[in-house]
Write an enzyme that holds these catalytic residues in place. Structure first.
Site, mmCIF file in Angstrom:
data_model
loop_
_atom_site.group_PDB
_atom_site.id
_atom_site.type_symbol
_atom_site.label_atom_id
_atom_site.label_comp_id
_atom_site.label_asym_id
_atom_site.label_seq_id
_atom_site.Cartn_x
_atom_site.Cartn_y
_atom_site.Cartn_z
ATOM 1 N N HIS A 1 28.348 45.947 35.294
ATOM 2 C CA HIS A 1 28.651 44.990 36.307
ATOM 3 C C HIS A 1 28.905 45.541 37.515
ATOM 4 O O HIS A 1 29.068 44.806 38.633
ATOM 5 C CB HIS A 1 30.126 44.059 35.619
ATOM 6 C CG HIS A 1 29.543 43.030 34.656
ATOM 7 N ND1 HIS A 1 29.016 43.373 33.457
ATOM 8 C CD2 HIS A 1 28.877 41.863 34.968
ATOM 9 C CE1 HIS A 1 28.651 42.196 32.831
ATOM 10 N NE2 HIS A 1 28.593 41.329 33.769
ATOM 11 N N GLY A 2 29.695 46.869 37.587
ATOM 12 C CA GLY A 2 30.149 47.311 38.972
ATOM 13 C C GLY A 2 30.560 48.484 39.087
ATOM 14 O O GLY A 2 31.128 49.203 37.691
#
Length: 418
Positions: free
Chosen positions: A260-261
């Site tokens: 996700h990041g």
């Protein structure tokens, strides 16, 4: 050429394709994160080297189409789907515009055959397509974007707004991210339907989940099934005993968080869900037989306790997902036990007016109720249940609601950053 030579060529081609896709993803998405942490580590050890030579811009949606490419590569290698001979067809599969930037992450076996068919305008696609687009815009513009100012204000100042503010902002963020992301998925499915393409359902009322396992069978379904098929199963799945299975669950969810990041907050978010699933499975193995033999009233109480525990853990994990830093996340979580009287001025300062608060409180139950009703009726849009006249009336009301109460302007979808 012998079979062993062909196998070697196929294996080399598979690893080359994986290396290219993952290499591009790691450099562009995680290069800044890795070099920053390496610089901090070097300087903490007394060095002076700055590894942050180049700062990379992140292409929109890179994680989604990279995972589609990886899935295609592995499916072809394991002969789950035939290799596509037409580069144009393959390029259409990877770059199909409705779901290019935020999913759902489609499988080659589902999409490539659709690109090989002839598509034309079909009147029967208008009603479900327009319903999905309108419903997605409603969730995004009338709910998610109405909530965003208050959530942004609280999470930008966790040392100033805590206690009840933090709890309310976290609960609202849970609604915001669901409406934002599922709104995009609905719009993507609706646009694809107008072009006579079918995209998979990505959400199935996840906040009504009975357990954390059930939550992940309803939230971002295309990603959770992707990790199941292309990471969990190759790691051994549940074939090598319970201890290995629990290890695999932890690995999958930490990787999912990092997907996700490039932030430690996302890694912790994934770890929280992984640990929650490990604990859930340990409890199930220990008490499943006893629960089955218990009185129905006790089973009902345990079921509702599971729902509440699941919702509580999901909400607590969202703090790590939304917070800017781990320090902010711990500060927010630590303040949950404090009661702070809510001051209306905070809502006004954040741009969240009293009328918008009331409107959001009405929108959320309405939205969840309609979605649950449509899902349980096993229809794709209300018109199939209500008939044409009522369906048209509902569509007109939805359009006027968006025009009157929607937030217009440049408001990106949350998952564009991934």
């Amino acid at each position: 050429m012998g079979n062993s030579d062909r196998r070697a060529i196929r294996l080399t081609a598979m690893w080359t394709a994986l290396g290219l896709n993952l290499g591009i993803l790691v450099v562009l998405k995680y290069g800044n994160f890795l070099t920053t942490n390496l610089t901090d580590l070097t300087q903490s050890l007394g060095g002076s080297t700055d590894w942050r030579i180049v700062q990379f811009a992140l292409p929109v949606g890179i994680s989604f189409y990279t995972f589609q490419s990886i899935g295609y590569t592995l499916d072809v290698y394991h002969r789950r789907t035939p290799a596509e001979r037409s580069f144009l067809t393959y390029a259409q599969y990877v770059a199909f515009f409705p779901q290019l930037v935020a999913g759902p992450i489609e499988r080659a076996s589902h999409m490539i055959p659709q690109f090989m068919k002839r598509h034309q305008f079909r009147a029967e696609n208008i009603a479900p397509g327009m319903w999905l687009i309108g419903w997605g815009l409603f969730k995004k513009m009338c709910v998610a974007d109405q909530i965003a100012p208050f959530v942004n204000t609280i999470y930008a100042n966790p040392d100033k707004y805590h206690g009840s503010y933090a709890m309310l902002a976290t609960a609202l963020f849970a609604i915001q991210i669901y409406c934002d992301f599922s709104g995009y998925s609905s719009i993507a499915r609706g646009v694809a339907r107008l072009f006579d393409f079918d995209l998979m359902v990505n959400f199935r009322q996840p906040y009504f989940a009975r357990s954390l396992s059930d939550f992940w069978s309803k939230w971002h379904i295309s990603l959770s099934t992707w990790f199941r098929d292309y990471l969990y199963v190759p790691l051994g799945g549940n074939r090598s005993g319970r201890a290995v299975m629990l290890r695999n669950v932890l690995i999958v969810f930490v990787v999912s968080g990092i997907w996700h990041g490039a932030s430690w907050c996302f890694a912790v978010w994934g770890l929280v869900h992984g640990l929650g699933l490990v604990i859930e499975r340990l409890l199930r193995w220990q008490f499943e037989d006893a629960v089955k033999a218990a009185h129905p009233a006790i089973q009902l109480a345990i079921s509702w306790a599971g729902r509440l525990a699941t919702l509580g853990l999901v909400l607590a994990a969202w703090v790590f997902f939304r917070a800017r830093t781990l320090d902010d996340a711990w500060l927010i979580l630590g303040s949950f036990g404090q009661f702070t009287p809510i001051d209306y001025a905070v809502f006004k300062m954040s741009g969240f007016a009293s009328f918008e608060i009331l409107l959001s409180c009405l929108f959320i139950p309405f939205m969840l109720g309609v979605e649950a009703w449509v899902a349980r009726s096993r229809h794709q849009h209300p018109g199939e249940v209500l008939g044409a006249p009522l369906s048209i009336l509902l569509g007109v009301l939805l359009m006027f609601t968006i025009l009157l109460f929607g937030v217009f302007g440049q408001h990106e979808f949350i998952y564009f950053q991934f």
